[in-house]
Scaffold this motif. Sequence first.
Motif, PDB file in Angstrom:
ATOM      1  N   UNK A  33       0.791  -1.233   0.000  1.00 53.91           N
ATOM      2  CA  UNK A  33       0.000   0.000   0.000  1.00 53.91           C
ATOM      3  C   UNK A  33       0.824   1.285   0.000  1.00 53.91           C
ATOM      4  N   UNK A  34       1.972   1.342   0.686  1.00 52.11           N
ATOM      5  CA  UNK A  34       2.743   2.589   0.641  1.00 52.11           C
ATOM      6  C   UNK A  34       3.118   3.024  -0.776  1.00 52.11           C
ATOM      7  N   UNK A  35       3.239   2.084  -1.706  1.00 48.24           N
ATOM      8  CA  UNK A  35       3.525   2.438  -3.093  1.00 48.24           C
ATOM      9  C   UNK A  35       2.389   3.247  -3.717  1.00 48.24           C
ATOM     10  N   UNK A  36       1.183   3.113  -3.182  1.00 46.21           N
ATOM     11  CA  UNK A  36       0.010   3.771  -3.741  1.00 46.21           C
ATOM     12  C   UNK A  36      -0.321   5.081  -3.037  1.00 46.21           C
ATOM     13  N   UNK A  37       0.289   5.337  -1.887  1.00 47.17           N
ATOM     14  CA  UNK A  37       0.176   6.624  -1.236  1.00 47.17           C
ATOM     15  C   UNK A  37      -0.926   6.870  -0.235  1.00 47.17           C
ATOM     16  N   UNK A  38      -1.847   5.947   0.050  1.00 45.77           N
ATOM     17  CA  UNK A  38      -2.878   6.294   1.028  1.00 45.77           C
ATOM     18  C   UNK A  38      -2.301   6.363   2.445  1.00 45.77           C
ATOM     19  N   UNK A  39      -2.914   7.187   3.259  1.00 45.92           N
ATOM     20  CA  UNK A  39      -2.534   7.302   4.668  1.00 45.92           C
ATOM     21  C   UNK A  39      -2.947   6.000   5.366  1.00 45.92           C
ATOM     22  N   UNK A  40      -1.994   5.263   5.950  1.00 47.91           N
ATOM     23  CA  UNK A  40      -2.337   3.977   6.574  1.00 47.91           C
ATOM     24  C   UNK A  40      -3.259   4.113   7.784  1.00 47.91           C
ATOM     25  N   UNK A  46     -17.064  -0.473 -10.345  1.00 44.52           N
ATOM     26  CA  UNK A  46     -16.521   0.532  -9.433  1.00 44.52           C
ATOM     27  C   UNK A  46     -15.190   0.097  -8.848  1.00 44.52           C
ATOM     28  N   UNK A  47     -15.080  -1.171  -8.508  1.00 45.23           N
ATOM     29  CA  UNK A  47     -13.810  -1.688  -7.982  1.00 45.23           C
ATOM     30  C   UNK A  47     -12.740  -1.632  -9.064  1.00 45.23           C
ATOM     31  N   UNK A  48     -13.090  -1.964 -10.282  1.00 47.80           N
ATOM     32  CA  UNK A  48     -12.131  -1.867 -11.394  1.00 47.80           C
ATOM     33  C   UNK A  48     -11.626  -0.433 -11.553  1.00 47.80           C
ATOM     34  N   UNK A  74      -7.411   3.621 -10.858  1.00 44.28           N
ATOM     35  CA  UNK A  74      -6.993   4.907 -10.292  1.00 44.28           C
ATOM     36  C   UNK A  74      -5.771   4.741  -9.387  1.00 44.28           C
ATOM     37  N   UNK A  75      -5.809   3.741  -8.521  1.00 42.26           N
ATOM     38  CA  UNK A  75      -4.681   3.500  -7.609  1.00 42.26           C
ATOM     39  C   UNK A  75      -3.421   3.137  -8.389  1.00 42.26           C
ATOM     40  N   UNK A  76      -3.567   2.331  -9.427  1.00 44.37           N
ATOM     41  CA  UNK A  76      -2.404   1.943 -10.220  1.00 44.37           C
ATOM     42  C   UNK A  76      -1.820   3.160 -10.947  1.00 44.37           C
ATOM     43  N   UNK A  77      -2.661   4.027 -11.447  1.00 42.10           N
ATOM     44  CA  UNK A  77      -2.180   5.248 -12.084  1.00 42.10           C
ATOM     45  C   UNK A  77      -1.406   6.099 -11.081  1.00 42.10           C
ATOM     46  N   UNK A  78      -1.918   6.243  -9.869  1.00 41.98           N
ATOM     47  CA  UNK A  78      -1.230   7.004  -8.816  1.00 41.98           C
ATOM     48  C   UNK A  78       0.114   6.379  -8.488  1.00 41.98           C
ATOM     49  N   UNK A  79       0.157   5.046  -8.423  1.00 41.83           N
ATOM     50  CA  UNK A  79       1.407   4.367  -8.088  1.00 41.83           C
ATOM     51  C   UNK A  79       2.453   4.639  -9.162  1.00 41.83           C
ATOM     52  N   UNK A  80       2.048   4.528 -10.421  1.00 39.21           N
ATOM     53  CA  UNK A  80       2.994   4.779 -11.508  1.00 39.21           C
ATOM     54  C   UNK A  80       3.493   6.217 -11.494  1.00 39.21           C
TER      55      UNK A  80
END
Length: 80
Positions: free
Chosen positions: A20-27, A64-66, A71-77
């Motif tokens: 998850x840290x690769x994707x940036x959300x606050x844990x 919605x999950x897709x 979105x998360x994968x785009x943020x990670x990249x």
Amino acid sequence: VGEYAREVREMQVQRLRSLLPEYGPDPDELPPALVAAAVQGLAFALVADQVAGRETATDEAAAGMDRLLDHLETRRRERT
């Protein structure tokens, strides 16, 4: 089955702690245990409704999950 589901969720939580840290959300706002439970719960609900022949907007929930995962994968990249 319950014991197996618990073991799988524990493995998911362990992996999500490092992923998850690769994707940036606050844990604190999106802890790995919540992500694992939400994904597992959604999967169980979608399958249970489909098997029972109930229409509870399962296609909408899956789509919605897709979108969320895309979105998360785009943020990670973008972060790397």
